[in-house]
Enzyme design. Structure first.
Site, PDB file in Angstrom:
ATOM      1  N   HIS A 185      32.453 -28.239  25.476  1.00 50.28           N
ATOM      2  CA  HIS A 185      31.431 -27.379  26.084  1.00 50.28           C
ATOM      3  C   HIS A 185      30.710 -28.047  27.258  1.00 50.28           C
ATOM      4  O   HIS A 185      29.585 -27.684  27.596  1.00 50.28           O
ATOM      5  CB  HIS A 185      30.410 -26.952  25.014  1.00 50.28           C
ATOM      6  CG  HIS A 185      29.935 -25.543  25.168  1.00 50.28           C
ATOM      7  ND1 HIS A 185      28.667 -25.214  25.558  1.00 50.28           N
ATOM      8  CD2 HIS A 185      30.575 -24.360  24.964  1.00 50.28           C
ATOM      9  CE1 HIS A 185      28.523 -23.900  25.583  1.00 50.28           C
ATOM     10  NE2 HIS A 185      29.671 -23.360  25.234  1.00 50.28           N
ATOM     11  N   HIS A 285      39.670 -16.999  28.714  1.00 48.06           N
ATOM     12  CA  HIS A 285      38.371 -17.131  28.048  1.00 48.06           C
ATOM     13  C   HIS A 285      37.798 -15.738  27.836  1.00 48.06           C
ATOM     14  O   HIS A 285      37.798 -14.911  28.741  1.00 48.06           O
ATOM     15  CB  HIS A 285      37.459 -17.954  28.957  1.00 48.06           C
ATOM     16  CG  HIS A 285      36.086 -18.195  28.433  1.00 48.06           C
ATOM     17  ND1 HIS A 285      34.977 -17.505  28.903  1.00 48.06           N
ATOM     18  CD2 HIS A 285      35.615 -19.069  27.511  1.00 48.06           C
ATOM     19  CE1 HIS A 285      33.892 -17.960  28.290  1.00 48.06           C
ATOM     20  NE2 HIS A 285      34.255 -18.897  27.440  1.00 48.06           N
TER      21      HIS A 285
END
Length: 383
Positions: A185, A285
């Site tokens: 992340h 994504h």
């Protein structure tokens, strides 16, 4: 046929939907949003409407080029996400006008279904073993989880050990052959990434996502040196020009463009083709809503290098009455089975949006913001 209106809807949990209407009664839906900046993207869509109203919706490539190039200042998450949602809606209109799924207009599908993965856990990677087992019980054969909490640029081995313990628990819970993706992340800086990637090698991961922030693409090869784990990134890249450097670096194995951030179907189709030329896999994504997922599946259908699709069903950001399927007339359009989802065969994007549910939800709207994390010393941490 002419475009007559662009209508936006800010809906829970953190999405923005767009409906483009025409004078022939054919409408299309898109999902233009940056998580935490939905209202900003909505404003950008309305600015694009000044050009789009009165135009022929079928001239998609020309409209894309005008939206991207004619404003002089271009690129970035806000504008490219606004363009993405418009582009999705225009493809939806075109498919409906010709009575075909979008993937047929893109050359026809090379697959009937695609593997999907389920998110397990939340922003912090704790208590995920039971959630992982439950997802596998529901038929998923691949999972993704956040790998770390806050990590300073140089941090303690105690935090590394905590990550390893969590991954060991999950791997023990689901067995050796369930695919596990671990998302750093962008929370991990170069000094700690080298250590963490080495320690996680034992778990035979499906991929490590964003081992470093994308602006440090030149360092990824260094931190991943000696590791056999595939490296994935791309959710914070917004055009083929952004991805060009990534592909030319040859340090990334999987790209993850977001169909609601990276210029929509038109642009992501080109990005996928670029990646295929470099023997790089595609895994779009998509922690977003049903329109975004439908758009992803259209590109997956025609991209030979696509191998897995993210989707948000049951993700921790969602909730009762505002999950992936709650804004659809027919939630069965996403046919999940055996860890895969079928490519929608309906016209356009293949989904029918429940407009009444959207209008009702937009009365509530949302002001979703990602949390602000801080280190022990008070400095802001990457979320």
């Amino acid at each position: 046929m002419k475009i007559t209106a662009l209508k936006t809807f800010i809906v829970p949990p953190r999405w923005c939907f767009l409906k483009i209407e025409t004078d022939e009664g054919i409408s299309g839906w898109g999902e233009p949003v940056v998580e935490g900046r939905a209202h900003t993207v909505e404003a950008a869509v309305q600015e694009l409407a000044d050009y789009l109203i009165g135009q022929d919706p079928l001239r998609i490539e020309d409209h894309w080029q005008v939206m991207h190039r004619a404003g002089f200042y271009r690129g970035g998450p806000i504008l490219m996400s606004a363009i993405a949602g418009v582009d999705q809606a225009l493809w939806d209109i075109k498919g409906r006008a010709y009575g075909q799924p979008v993937h047929q207009l893109l050359g026809g599908p090379c697959r009937d279904r695609i593997k999907v993965y389920s998110w397990v856990g939340g922003d912090r990677p704790s208590d995920v073993a039971e959630a992982a087992k439950a997802a596998v019980a529901r038929g998923f054969r691949a999972l993704k989880m956040n790998g770390t909490e806050e990590l300073q640029i140089v941090d303690s081995h105690a935090k590394i050990d905590a990550v390893v313990e969590t991954l060991a628990t999950v791997r023990d819970a689901v067995g050796p052959y369930i695919g596990l993706g671990v998302d750093f992340h962008g929370r991990v800086h170069r000094p700690m990434a080298k250590v963490l990637i080495r320690e996680l090698e034992q778990f035979r991961l499906m991929f490590i996502e964003e081992p470093l922030l994308s602006e440090h693409i030149d360092a990824i090869g260094e931190v991943a040196k000696g590791s056999s784990t595939p490296i994935a990134l791309g959710e914070r890249l917004y055009s083929r020009w952004d991805f060009r450097q990534v592909l030319e670096s040859r340090v990334v194995d999987i790209i993850q463009p977001d169909l609601s951030h990276a210029g929509g179907i038109t642009e992501c189709r080109k990005i996928a083709a670029m990646a295929e030329a470099y023997d790089v896999a595609l895994a779009p994504h998509c922690p977003l809503g049903p329109i975004a997922l439908a758009a992803c599946l259209q590109v997956d259908a025609v991209s030979h290098n696509a191998f897995i699709q993210e989707q948000s069903l049951g993700i921790h950001y969602n909730g009762p009455g505002r999950d992936l399927l709650d804004y659809l007339v027919d939630p069965n359009v996403f046919a999940y089975a055996d860890g895969m989802v079928a490519i929608p065969q309906g016209v356009g994007l293949g989904v029918e949006v429940n407009e009444e549910a959207v209008i009702e939800a937009a009365r509530t709207g949302h002001r979703w913001r990602n949390p602000v994390w801080r280190h022990e010393d008070g400095s802001v941490a990457e979320w």
